[in-house]
Motif scaffolding. Sequence first.
Motif, PDB file in Angstrom:
ATOM      1  N   HIS A 186      39.278  23.141  37.853  1.00 36.51           N
ATOM      2  CA  HIS A 186      39.334  24.331  38.707  1.00 36.51           C
ATOM      3  C   HIS A 186      38.073  24.488  39.571  1.00 36.51           C
ATOM      4  O   HIS A 186      38.165  24.811  40.766  1.00 36.51           O
ATOM      5  N   HIS A 190      37.420  24.417  43.712  1.00 42.24           N
ATOM      6  CA  HIS A 190      36.737  25.419  44.546  1.00 42.24           C
ATOM      7  C   HIS A 190      35.751  24.727  45.492  1.00 42.24           C
ATOM      8  O   HIS A 190      35.587  25.148  46.644  1.00 42.24           O
ATOM      9  N   SER A 211      32.460  32.855  40.828  1.00 44.17           N
ATOM     10  CA  SER A 211      33.779  33.457  40.607  1.00 44.17           C
ATOM     11  C   SER A 211      33.694  34.477  39.491  1.00 44.17           C
ATOM     12  O   SER A 211      32.600  34.923  39.138  1.00 44.17           O
ATOM     13  N   GLY A 212      34.848  34.830  38.925  1.00 48.04           N
ATOM     14  CA  GLY A 212      34.859  35.829  37.870  1.00 48.04           C
ATOM     15  C   GLY A 212      34.289  35.290  36.564  1.00 48.04           C
ATOM     16  O   GLY A 212      33.642  36.014  35.817  1.00 48.04           O
ATOM     17  N   GLY A 213      34.519  34.012  36.303  1.00 41.94           N
ATOM     18  CA  GLY A 213      34.093  33.441  35.020  1.00 41.94           C
ATOM     19  C   GLY A 213      32.990  32.416  35.135  1.00 41.94           C
ATOM     20  O   GLY A 213      32.443  31.980  34.116  1.00 41.94           O
ATOM     21  N   GLY A 238      30.953  37.560  39.535  1.00 43.43           N
ATOM     22  CA  GLY A 238      32.251  38.215  39.763  1.00 43.43           C
ATOM     23  C   GLY A 238      32.561  39.230  38.664  1.00 43.43           C
ATOM     24  O   GLY A 238      33.102  40.309  38.926  1.00 43.43           O
ATOM     25  N   ASP A 242      33.267  43.158  39.066  1.00 41.93           N
ATOM     26  CA  ASP A 242      34.470  43.800  38.509  1.00 41.93           C
ATOM     27  C   ASP A 242      34.125  44.996  37.627  1.00 41.93           C
ATOM     28  O   ASP A 242      34.769  46.046  37.716  1.00 41.93           O
ATOM     29  N   SER A 255      41.240  43.401  42.868  1.00 48.88           N
ATOM     30  CA  SER A 255      40.097  42.982  42.042  1.00 48.88           C
ATOM     31  C   SER A 255      38.864  43.782  42.466  1.00 48.88           C
ATOM     32  O   SER A 255      38.824  44.360  43.557  1.00 48.88           O
ATOM     33  N   GLY A 257      35.653  43.042  43.209  1.00 53.29           N
ATOM     34  CA  GLY A 257      34.702  42.608  44.237  1.00 53.29           C
ATOM     35  C   GLY A 257      34.935  43.231  45.603  1.00 53.29           C
ATOM     36  O   GLY A 257      34.024  43.858  46.180  1.00 53.29           O
ATOM     37  N   PRO A 258      36.135  43.108  46.166  1.00 54.48           N
ATOM     38  CA  PRO A 258      36.369  43.677  47.495  1.00 54.48           C
ATOM     39  C   PRO A 258      36.153  45.188  47.526  1.00 54.48           C
ATOM     40  O   PRO A 258      35.685  45.731  48.527  1.00 54.48           O
ATOM     41  N   GLU A 261      32.402  45.790  47.641  1.00 55.14           N
ATOM     42  CA  GLU A 261      31.901  45.389  48.971  1.00 55.14           C
ATOM     43  C   GLU A 261      32.203  46.479  50.008  1.00 55.14           C
ATOM     44  O   GLU A 261      31.350  46.845  50.817  1.00 55.14           O
ATOM     45  N   GLY A 362      35.777  33.061  44.334  1.00 53.78           N
ATOM     46  CA  GLY A 362      36.174  34.383  44.817  1.00 53.78           C
ATOM     47  C   GLY A 362      35.055  35.194  45.456  1.00 53.78           C
ATOM     48  O   GLY A 362      35.247  35.815  46.512  1.00 53.78           O
ATOM     49  N   VAL A 363      33.870  35.187  44.859  1.00 52.46           N
ATOM     50  CA  VAL A 363      32.775  36.034  45.357  1.00 52.46           C
ATOM     51  C   VAL A 363      32.277  35.556  46.726  1.00 52.46           C
ATOM     52  O   VAL A 363      31.689  36.330  47.491  1.00 52.46           O
ATOM     53  N   ASN A 366      32.884  37.459  50.029  1.00 53.54           N
ATOM     54  CA  ASN A 366      32.074  38.635  50.367  1.00 53.54           C
ATOM     55  C   ASN A 366      31.189  38.346  51.600  1.00 53.54           C
ATOM     56  O   ASN A 366      30.417  37.389  51.621  1.00 53.54           O
ATOM     57  N   THR A 393      39.109  32.545  47.060  1.00 53.11           N
ATOM     58  CA  THR A 393      39.724  33.065  45.831  1.00 53.11           C
ATOM     59  C   THR A 393      40.750  32.031  45.344  1.00 53.11           C
ATOM     60  O   THR A 393      41.141  31.131  46.096  1.00 53.11           O
ATOM     61  N   ASP A 394      41.172  32.177  44.107  1.00 52.95           N
ATOM     62  CA  ASP A 394      42.048  31.160  43.511  1.00 52.95           C
ATOM     63  C   ASP A 394      43.293  30.939  44.365  1.00 52.95           C
ATOM     64  O   ASP A 394      43.921  31.902  44.822  1.00 52.95           O
TER      65      ASP A 394
HETATM   66  O1  KG4 Z   1      37.601  32.341  42.041  1.00 52.83           O
HETATM   67  P1  KG4 Z   1      38.317  33.600  41.705  1.00 52.83           P
HETATM   68  O2  KG4 Z   1      39.453  34.013  42.580  1.00 52.83           O
HETATM   69  O3  KG4 Z   1      38.887  33.545  40.244  1.00 52.83           O
HETATM   70  C1  KG4 Z   1      38.150  32.978  39.197  1.00 52.83           C
HETATM   71  O4  KG4 Z   1      38.152  31.731  39.086  1.00 52.83           O
HETATM   72  O5  KG4 Z   1      37.503  33.780  38.489  1.00 52.83           O
HETATM   73  O6  KG4 Z   1      37.226  34.749  41.640  1.00 52.83           O
HETATM   74  C2  KG4 Z   1      37.584  36.040  41.284  1.00 52.83           C
HETATM   75  C3  KG4 Z   1      36.343  36.898  41.345  1.00 52.83           C
HETATM   76  C4  KG4 Z   1      36.575  38.302  40.833  1.00 52.83           C
HETATM   77  O7  KG4 Z   1      35.547  38.646  39.954  1.00 52.83           O
HETATM   78  C5  KG4 Z   1      36.534  39.125  42.100  1.00 52.83           C
HETATM   79  O8  KG4 Z   1      36.078  40.453  41.905  1.00 52.83           O
HETATM   80  C6  KG4 Z   1      35.564  38.334  42.945  1.00 52.83           C
HETATM   81  O9  KG4 Z   1      35.901  37.011  42.702  1.00 52.83           O
HETATM   82  N1  KG4 Z   1      35.687  38.654  44.370  1.00 52.83           N
HETATM   83  C7  KG4 Z   1      34.709  39.240  45.083  1.00 52.83           C
HETATM   84  C8  KG4 Z   1      35.237  39.452  46.377  1.00 52.83           C
HETATM   85  N2  KG4 Z   1      36.520  38.963  46.404  1.00 52.83           N
HETATM   86  C9  KG4 Z   1      36.776  38.473  45.161  1.00 52.83           C
HETATM   87  N3  KG4 Z   1      33.476  39.627  44.740  1.00 52.83           N
HETATM   88  C10 KG4 Z   1      32.720  40.224  45.688  1.00 52.83           C
HETATM   89  N4  KG4 Z   1      33.157  40.465  46.937  1.00 52.83           N
HETATM   90  C11 KG4 Z   1      34.407  40.100  47.322  1.00 52.83           C
HETATM   91  N5  KG4 Z   1      34.830  40.343  48.564  1.00 52.83           N
END
Ligand code: KG4
Length: 472
Positions: A186, A190, A211-213, A238, A242, A255, A257-258, A261, A362-363, A366, A393-394
Amino acid sequence: MVRLFLTLSPAISRLSFLAASPSLRLQRHHFHKPKPKISMISPSSASNFQRTRSCSTGTRVSSLPKIESSKLDDGLVVLGIETSCDDTAAAVVRGNGEILSQVISSQAELLAQYGGVAPKQAEEAHSRVIDKVVQDALDRANVTEKDLSAVAVTIGPGLGLCLRVGVQKARRVAGAFNLPIVGVHHMEAHALVARLVEHELSFPFMALLISGGHNIIVLAHKLGQYTQLGTTVDDAIGEAFDKTAKWLGLDMRRSGGPAVEELALEGDSKSVMFNVPMKNHKDCNFSYAGLKTQVRLAIAAREIDAKCPVSSATKADRRNRADIAASFQRVAVLHLEEKCERAIDWALKLEPSIKHMVVSGGVASNQYVRFRLNNIVENKNLKLVCPPPSLCTDNGVMVAWTGLEHFRVGRFDPPPPAMEPDDFMYDIRPRWPLGEEYAQGRSEARSMRTARVHPSLTSIIRADSLQQQTQT
Ligand code: KG4
Ligand code: ZN
């Protein structure tokens, strides 16, 4: 009920099926019938492959001779499937990088309900929509399974229950249509999706994957070979976004993050002086658990009630929340900036020819993150490559593309049998590092508490290459 709205690019339309929960988002990029694939693997030759591992979708080096990528480029068509966390995604991508379709079903309602990803509920949600998501991806690409060259699927890292749904589906499709299968990492996906977007991006390059994890910074030497310069000792950025969103009473349906932001735009980013994490650690590792605690304390001190949604807050209350969101975001990103600066210095010593730094995950969607990191990267005379938000994002595109990259160099499994028993043991890798840790960058804090379950992708690929060399 179907609502249609356009994104910035007029070539891309997005349909949102609001009636369905989880909602289904579709993206269709091009609607051309793909050129006939180059049959690197004819069904008959595919079934004759020596199986390297009978119960695996892991990425293996097959006995197939390597073929120059330029000869294959336009003929390949790969279906990518992603279910590692809370998005059920599929896409069809051609060897030349053309995205034929992209479909994502997100578990937004569940996320809002549980304030995070609940594995069992997420698994059930994936199972409910996986067939439809894959079928939609094929339909919208205007292809059938018979037009595919291979199926790529995320096998780790991620939630085991969720990964299983995608792997099972991928094996069913591959088994029924005698297609080779590529197990995808994964986080590598990315990083590599940036090569679909930026054609100049060649190895070696750096990648910050947020990302989130996960929160890792790697040096990408070659396809499948990474040195991990830094990682998080506890939470990823991330996760901190959250939790901040949840505690501030923000709408979590897109989610956290957005939502943070967006609210941060209204706030004063210097109003709460949070401490930047790990200031005294002269390495490239990250930590967000302490910042989360600082945010929680600031929220408690201002008596913000998360049960009262921000949309119903008084003007003063909303302003307080916006100040915390902006201050959190500034410090969270400052931490990235400081560690990236050092990581670039380290990486340039190891690979002086690096020209690019990828920021993905995902982050990386931003805008503030992009802006601040661009300054850091440009000061070091590198170029920042950020995929568009829909590919940060995923998504299934990154999986299909990474599958293509490995497939081209002969790294895939032969087609699985048409029927597999229900209790079949799938090769899924919930905890699967991407690269080998850079010795100088190892963190004391982290080495105490982590146990690796799987050897890293890099070590597997190196071992496979060595084995191949000794066989020839
Ligand atoms: O890569 P992803 O889609 O899934 C994982 O592999 O975890 O990342 C998801 C993470 C979440 O924590 C989400 O809140 C964050 O990415 N995220 C953001 C934004 N868009 C998504 N964090 C900050 N600003 C954003 N615009
Ligand atoms: Zn991800």
